[in-house]
Design an enzyme around this catalytic site. Structure first.
Site, PDB file in Angstrom:
ATOM      1  N   HIS A 170      -6.186  -3.835   4.672  1.00  0.00           N
ATOM      2  CA  HIS A 170      -7.134  -2.716   4.590  1.00  0.00           C
ATOM      3  C   HIS A 170      -7.295  -2.056   5.952  1.00  0.00           C
ATOM      4  CE1 HIS A 170      -8.591  -3.045   0.521  1.00  0.00           C
ATOM      5  NE2 HIS A 170      -8.767  -4.337   0.665  1.00  0.00           N
ATOM      6  N   ASN A 181       0.355  -1.596  -8.537  1.00  0.00           N
ATOM      7  CA  ASN A 181      -0.814  -0.705  -8.473  1.00  0.00           C
ATOM      8  C   ASN A 181      -0.778   0.238  -7.283  1.00  0.00           C
ATOM      9  OD1 ASN A 181      -1.195  -2.690  -6.592  1.00  0.00           O
ATOM     10  ND2 ASN A 181      -3.386  -2.932  -6.957  1.00  0.00           N
ATOM     11  N   ARG A 239       0.798  -1.242   0.000  1.00  0.00           N
ATOM     12  CA  ARG A 239       0.000   0.000   0.000  1.00  0.00           C
ATOM     13  C   ARG A 239       0.827   1.286   0.000  1.00  0.00           C
ATOM     14  NH1 ARG A 239      -4.525  -2.402  -1.721  1.00  0.00           N
ATOM     15  NH2 ARG A 239      -5.575  -3.647  -0.142  1.00  0.00           N
ATOM     16  N   ASP A 274      -1.407 -13.235  -1.707  1.00  0.00           N
ATOM     17  CA  ASP A 274      -2.288 -12.200  -2.253  1.00  0.00           C
ATOM     18  C   ASP A 274      -2.688 -11.221  -1.149  1.00  0.00           C
ATOM     19  OD1 ASP A 274      -3.690 -10.700  -4.034  1.00  0.00           O
ATOM     20  OD2 ASP A 274      -5.364 -12.093  -4.246  1.00  0.00           O
TER      21      ASP A 274
END
Lengths: 429, 319
Positions: free
Chosen positions: A311, A96, A66, A307
């Site tokens: 969050h 990403n 992140r 994976d």
């Protein structure tokens, strides 16, 4: 010559078929010797590994720490430490981020943050296309030179087949490995769950198997056309396992992985809107789960990844359509892989291979094994430790895990990266 | 553990008709029956929920459902607040949980929730304070349990027992929360046979697992049924490549007088409304002698009174 000795453990090195009780000596960040100390060796640190396993540190092909861009969820530092506590010594970071990893300067930022963390090592994945938009090729050779170990658009499909073909050809020019996660954007549009009994009951837009298999079939045709080394990440369907097995039989340069949670959970875990089991690609049927397990056992799927998608609580608060998918998986990867051994699916060396030498081979890096001269990325495991995934045992900043409360047997007690002890259970809070 | 029930098996929230015991479904219908007497009287109020506050939380526009909930609450003597969230904070980026916490701070006793996302009512029920009940007034494609119960109420009034009945639900099952809740309610009440009739594009995968027989041909599917339930066809389905055109749909699946004649002579025709005349149902059928569509609307008030009072544990005082 000062060094570290890991003494009396069962040393398991699947890459070389090694499995015996012995001592392992580390000098200057590398494995110096097994069995006998090298001449002039003096132990500055001794790790007592009696009753324990000594194996290569884990390599995780799919994580999202992140950073940069979403540090309210996690950071490279927090996740590198969580990884180390889970026996992981290297973890690939999806491109990403924000900004996307499509410029060498972003790679440089990742490298610096990883060094500052002094824990597990981050291996950046570069974007296959600029801004992950599937339109223009990224400067992949420059990204590789900056330190990217492979190119990928993360979970984003390259929709235009011509662009994907060119990307594969360009990558192959520089012997760059490409990682694809096959997904047809139309068949998966708006989808929140496997299309089946559970999505029908919960009234959730379904994602049919063909969303993955149609894209995988196209991608395999392009691999056949271009001959580019391609790894397929995070497969979820039984039919995908068949397609990969056929491609391997045909001699295509492919490999594949599965996320650990896909081997333990199914669509039923989403029941009554359990947001912790909301992932993309979705959890599918018992039949798919069993086929994925058989694929791992047969070797068609050589790698198991976490994976990891940590969050913040807000990102998981609300109806499924309003929240973000993903499981925080670093803390459970090793435990779930060891559970496959307990359940009799895999022999221990084979299980360890799926998270050590096999992912190293996918990336073409000289890690994930313990031969003298190898980088000393090592995980010491107490195979008898019984623990529960909860509270302080969740070390990732992301606490979004459907395995909360599960009891596991076996955990990392020491983790060394380049011969440096970055995690020790005795000293952890 | 069923989120909808308390430790004694009584209704705490009403989120779905799935998994509720038959006695409870019957209790809702019986309670509604007792309230329908009240509605006929000149003084239409009972004091069961006096002093309680009901908040209508509508994240999705709806006139009919909101109005009948409001009427039902008022006839139970509750205070009612209507919150049209689609035009307020939710669009300003406030999370659903924030909205909920703020509204809870206003000390209300019940939330009636309509939301465009499947699972929204479950989410709110899971996070509601103890003592606060949540009634699902429609969530995404998932459930619309009060609509289903008013349909059951209407069917029972006309047909009595559920066991001998054959019921056909026709149309867009895929997108329909009403159909899902009807199917669970019918099966929960022991209906003889539930059929769904639609083209494959409007049927969700493994729909037969819900306990229905699937028919692609409406003329076969309607044969000898006791109840015909038509579903609304949203115009946007044509854009999604689910159907070729409205006229083609009407030709293949529209309810005409000829098709009604395939059912039992005393079959009733139902529709959750609002109807698309000429798309899924012929005007003459919607207004015809076998149609009970307006009755459904009336019955909605008694059924919602029943659900609200049961969820608030207020039925004991009724006698």
């Amino acid at each position: 010559m000062n060094g570290i000795v890991i003494s009396g453990g069962r040393v398991i090195d699947p890459a070389h078929g090694l499995d015996r009780e012995t001592d392992l000596f580390i000098v200057d960040g590398r494995v110096a010797a097994l069995d006998q100390a090298p001449a002039g060796f003096a132990a500055s640190v001794e790790i007592d590994a009696r009753e324990k396993w000594v194996c290569p540190g884990l390599i995780d092909l799919a994580t999202q720490p992140r950073e940069p861009g979403q540090t309210q969820k996690a950071s490279i530092s927090s996740e590198a430490k969580a990884a180390a506590a889970g026996g992981i010594t290297s973890f690939c970071c999806q491109p990403n981020t924000d900004p996307v990893v499509d410029l060498p300067t972003v790679v440089e930022l990742l490298r610096r943050r990883s060094e500052e963390a002094t824990a597990a090592r981050l291996l950046p994945l570069g974007a296959l296309t600029q801004n992950l938009s599937g339109e223009k090729l990224s400067a992949m050779a420059a990204l590789r030179d900056a330190g990217c170990v492979a190119m990928s658009d993360g979970g984003r499909p390259v929709v235009n087949s011509q662009v994907l073909r060119r990307a594969l050809e360009y990558a192959d020019t520089f012997e760059i490995t490409v990682i694809l996660t096959p997904r047809d954007p139309w068949l998966s549009e708006g989808g929140l769950a496997h299309e089946g009994a559970v999505s029908t009951r919960l009234g959730l837009i379904g994602i049919p198997e063909a969303a993955e298999t149609a894209a995988l079939a196209r991608d395999l045709a392009l691999v056949e056309q271009t001959g580019t080394r391609t790894h397929f990440g995070r497969l979820s369907t039984a039919r995908s396992v068949e397609l990969i097995a056929q491609a391997l039989d045909a001699g295509l340069p492919v490999s594949a992985d599965v996320a650990a949670h896909q081997l333990f959970l199914t669509e039923l875990d989403l029941w009554d809107f359990n947001h912790d089991a909301y992932v993309q690609p979705p959890l599918r049927t018992v039949t798919d789960r069993e086929a994925l397990r058989r694929g791992v056992a047969s070797g068609a799927i050589g790698v198991i990844c976490s994976d990891h998608q940590p969050h913040d609580p807000d990102a998981k608060s609300g109806p499924l359509a309003a929240i973000e998918p993903g499981i925080s998986g670093l803390d459970s990867l090793l435990a779930l892989v060891l559970r496959l051994v307990d359940e009799g699916l895999l022999k221990l060396p084979q299980a360890l291979a799926t998270v050590t030498c096999n992912p190293a081979r996918v990336l073409g890096i000289d890690r994930g094994h313990l031969a003298p001269g190898a980088q000393a990325d090592i995980c010491v495991i107490d195979p008898h430790a019984v623990w529960r995934l909860e509270g302080a045992n969740i070390r990732s900043r992301g606490r979004n895990t459907p395995f909360r409360g599960w009891e596991f047997t076996g955990r990392a007690t020491h983790t060394l990266v380049d011969g440096r002890l970055v995690f020790s259970l005795d000293h952890a809070g | 553990m069923n989120l909808q029930l308390d430790e004694h098996g009584r209704l705490r929230h009403f989120l779905s008709t799935e998994g509720l015991p038959r006695e409870l479904l019957t209790q809702i219908l019986d309670t509604a029956e007792s309230f329908s007497g009240v509605i006929g009287k000149s003084v239409k109020k009972v004091p069961l929920l006096r002093g309680r506050t009901v908040m209508n939380l509508f994240f999705e526009a709806s006139t009919r459902t909101r109005t009948t909930f409001e009427l039902a609450a008022k006839r139970l003597s509750a205070d009612v607040i209507n919150m049209d969230i689609s035009t307020s904070s939710a669009v300003k980026g406030e999370s659903l949980l924030d909205t909920l916490r703020n509204l809870e701070a206003m000390q209300c006793d019940m939330f009636v929730v309509r939301h465009g996302d499947s699972g929204a009512a479950h989410f709110i029920a899971r996070h509601a304070l103890p003592g606060v009940s949540v009634i699902n007034a429609g969530d995404g494609r998932h459930a619309h349990p009060t609509q289903a119960m008013l349909d059951m109420f209407t069917i029972r009034r006309h047909k009595g027992e559920f066991e001998p009945l054959r019921i056909a639900i026709v149309g867009d099952i895929l997108h329909s929360r009403v159909a899902r809740s009807q199917i669970h309610a019918l099966n929960g009440l022991g209906a003889g046979e539930v059929r769904v009739i639609a083209p494959r594009t409007l049927l969700p995968r493994q729909v037969e697992d819900l306990g229905v027989h699937v028919y692609y041909d409406i003329d076969q599917g309607l044969r000898d049924v006791d109840v015909i339930i038509m579903l609304r066809l949203q115009k946007e389905r044509m854009a999604g490549a689910l159907l070729p055109s409205e006229s083609e749909y009407f030709r293949r699946y529209g309810l005409s007088a000829e098709r009604v004649a395939l059912a039992k002579p005393d079959a009733i025709v139902m529709h959750p409304g609002p109807t698309n005349r000429g798309v899924e149902i012929e005007a003459g059928v919607a207004d015809g002698p076998q149609s009970v569509i307006l009755e459904q609307v009336t019955n909605g008030i008694a059924v919602r009174m029943a659900v609200m009072s049961l969820a608030m544990g207020a039925t004991g005082e009724r006698a």
